[in-house]
Structure formats: structure tokens, C-alpha cells
Design an enzyme around this catalytic site. Structure first.
Site, PDB file in Angstrom:
ATOM      1  N   TYR A 148       0.826  -1.193   0.000  1.00  0.00           N
ATOM      2  CA  TYR A 148       0.000   0.000   0.000  1.00  0.00           C
ATOM      3  C   TYR A 148       0.871   1.258   0.000  1.00  0.00           C
ATOM      4  CZ  TYR A 148      -3.585  -3.359   1.554  1.00  0.00           C
ATOM      5  OH  TYR A 148      -4.432  -4.437   1.667  1.00  0.00           O
ATOM      6  N   HIS A 164       0.203 -12.178   1.269  1.00  0.00           N
ATOM      7  CA  HIS A 164      -0.536 -11.203   0.470  1.00  0.00           C
ATOM      8  C   HIS A 164      -0.621 -11.654  -0.993  1.00  0.00           C
ATOM      9  CE1 HIS A 164      -1.298  -6.590  -0.148  1.00  0.00           C
ATOM     10  NE2 HIS A 164      -2.369  -7.331  -0.370  1.00  0.00           N
TER      11      HIS A 164
END
Length: 337
Positions: A56, A140
Site C-alpha cells: 500500500y 498477500h
């Protein structure tokens, strides 16, 4: 807010979680002041679960979240981050990131689900956040890396969990089938399910949700607005679904659901947040937030009453699957402050 425990661990999550991708400038810039105000507003509302990732904003989300929480008592909140994308120097920067975040590309992402990659990623995350431990660590998006993720990364995470370095371990993905494999075939405690148990997609009922229920494992639901299509009272053409412009037929279906919501005295976004709690394995809904105003709206939606009769009519009209669990009252009471 009420807390629910990740089974067989000491980690407890508030019913509503703070998703940190907007803090990394997802799609557009978020000012540092807005990011701090959002976290402060979430804290004031009782939110104590905060999720982030190196992906992010190339570490920006982790830095901002760590800075805002640093003065809070560490025992009073839960932080999750992720592994699988190492951040390394970018030898050929072009100026701006090309993976959806409005940040400079001085760093780049490098897929790595090896044991060494996991350790390096966690160490870097702790340094960026100014923390000495993480409560939850997810693999992830290991979609294309099953073997290394299952045989190297997950055992490494489980070892850290067993040593008390992290509290719980799992995987987060935009698909449900592989998450079910992680639950059944690896020492996973919890999975983060993105967009596959929403008002527009209940495919998780075919695999990961039954697996979680059978094994007594937890599921964190994210992407409940399906990239935006379910975020407004009346969806419109041009809105996004799963990161792309929604097909007209899907917009029409979302509008039909919205009309039923209105008839029952609620709204489409409120129903979208409430819906995942219909399944007993889902212990949390986490929503991305970039401002204090968004936090206030999402907290209000989370607390809003959604009548049980709505779900029955949606099933009767074929707008949600007929096998969606029906014990909404118990799940809703578990999430309300």
C-alpha cells in the site's frame, strides 16, 4: 465495539476494522493530515483493528499508521500487515508508481514467499511502523505462488507465531478457493477474504466459508463494497466493481438490491456492511478509509439496523443465493457496540 477472537489465538478483533490502503494514496493522494485524522476518528469510535501492507503506497500506509498509533497503549490495538511483496530499490524509476498508488516509484515490489523473504519483510515493516511486534501477518495475494507460500512462507509464519513473535497468521486474497486450501492444508489461523462474500458475490459459500466453519477458523471480510458499486445508496453506470468499470447488467442488479433495501427502511451500503456477518465464521469486516468523514460514515453504517426481513426478500427474488445462512440476528448483535 465488541471484540471477537481469532480461534486458538489470543488475538481479538473489533467488529469493524480500519483498512489502510487509502493511507498509501490508493488511486489518489491522501494528505498526511487527513490520514492522521482518519485514524484518530477510528480510535475515537472504538475501532481497534488496523490493517496495512508494504504494497500500500510502497510502505507509505505502514509509516502513516505506525506514526499515528505510536502514542497509543500497544496492548489496546491490533495491527496486521502482510508479506509476499518485498520493497527493494527501483533501479529504473519512471516517476510514479504504476500499481494503483499515487506515490513515487523510488522503490519497487518483488514477489518473495521464501522463508528469508518473510523474515526480511516483517523486519522492514516493523521498522517502518516503529513497532516491536505484529499481531497478525497475512500472506498477500499468493495466487501464483502456492507452492512457495504454502511450503516456505506459512511454516515460517507459524514458527514466529509459536514463538510468540506474532499473534496469528493467515493469507489474504481476492479468491476463495485457495484460501480454503490454506485453511485445510497449512497452519493458518485466519484468512482475509476480499470481495467474495458480498451482496453481489457469494462464491465463498462453496469453499472457504464451509472450511472455516468446519475447522473453527476465522474469516475477515474486506472489499464488501466490491470496489465501490455497493458504496452508494443508488449505484450508477461507470462505478467500479472488482477494480474495473462494472458491466451494465451488474449495475442493474445492484440497483435492484438497493430498491429492496429502500423498501425495508435501510440503504445499500448499510446492507453491504451487514451482510458478511450472516456467516458465523466471519469475525470482522474491514473497510478502507482515508478521512475522518469516511470513518464517521462507515461507523454509522456498521451500527445501523438492517431488518432480517430484507435478507428473506433478497433470497426470494433471487438477488442473493438461497443457501446464505439465516441467523442474522445473532451475528448482528455480536457486532454492535
Amino acid at each position: 465495539m465488541r471484540h471477537r477472537r481469532i480461534a486458538d489465538t489470543g488475538v481479538e478483533l473489533t467488529g469493524l476494522g480500519f483498512g489502510g490502503s487509502p493511507l498509501g494514496n490508493l488511486y489518489r493522494k491522501t494528505s498526511a493530515a487527513d490520514a492522521t485524522d482518519a485514524i484518530e476518528a477510528a480510535w475515537s469510535a472504538g475501532v481497534r483493528y488496523f490493517d496495512t501492507a508494504p504494497h500500500y503506497g510502497l510502505g507509505l500506509s505502514e509509516r502513516r499508521l505506525g506514526a499515528a498509533l505510536r502514542h497509543r497503549p500497544r496492548a489496546e490495538y491490533v495491527v496486521s500487515s502482510k508479506v509476499g511483496r518485498l520493497l527493494v530499490p527501483n533501479e529504473h524509476p519512471r516517476g510514479m508508481d504504476t500499481e494503483g498508488f499515487a506515490v513515487r516509484d523510488d522503490l519497487r515490489r518483488e514477489w518473495d514467499f521464501s522463508r528469508d523473504g518473510v523474515m526480511r519483510s516483517i523486519e522492514a515493516t516493523l521498522e517502518r511502523m516503529g513497532l516491536d511486534r505484529l499481531d497478525v501477518v497475512y500472506l498477500h495475494d499468493p495466487d501464483d505462488h502456492w507452492r512457495q507460500a504454502a511450503e516456505e512462507a506459512m511454516p515460517a509464519l507459524a514458527e514466529l507465531r509459536d514463538q510468540g513473535v506474532v499473534g496469528a497468521v493467515g493469507a489474504g486474497m481476492n479468491q476463495s478457493a485457495m484460501l480454503a486450501r490454506f485453511l485445510r492444508e497449512t497452519p493458518t489461523d485466519v484468512v482475509m477474504l476480499a470481495g467474495r462474500y458480498s451482496l453481489l458475490d457469494q462464491s465463498a459459500l462453496d469453499d472457504v466459508l464451509p472450511a472455516a466453519l468446519e475447522l473453527g477458523k476465522g474469516v475477515v471480510a474486506v472489499g464488501v463494497f466490491n470496489s465501490g458499486l455497493l458504496s452508494q445508496d443508488r449505484p450508477d453506470q461507470g462505478m467500479k466493481y472488482d477494480y474495473r468499470i462494472a458491466p451494465p447488467a451488474l449495475v442493474d442488479r445492484a440497483r435492484a438490491i438497493a430498491e429492496v433495501c429502500t423498501a425495508h427502511g435501510t440503504t445499500l451500503p448499510a446492507a453491504a456492511i451487514a451482510f458478511p456477518y450472516s456467516h458465523p465464521s466471519i469475525i470482522n469486516v474491514t473497510v478502507g478509509m482515508r478521512s475522518a468523514e469516511q470513518v464517521a460514515r462507515n461507523v454509522e453504517l456498521h451500527r445501523r439496523h438492517v431488518p432480517d426481513a430484507l435478507w428473506g426478500e433478497l433470497r426470494a427474488r433471487g438477488l442473493i443465493r438461497s443457501d446464505v445462512p439465516t441467523d442474522y440476528g445473532r451475528e448482528r448483535s455480536s457486532r454492535c457496540p
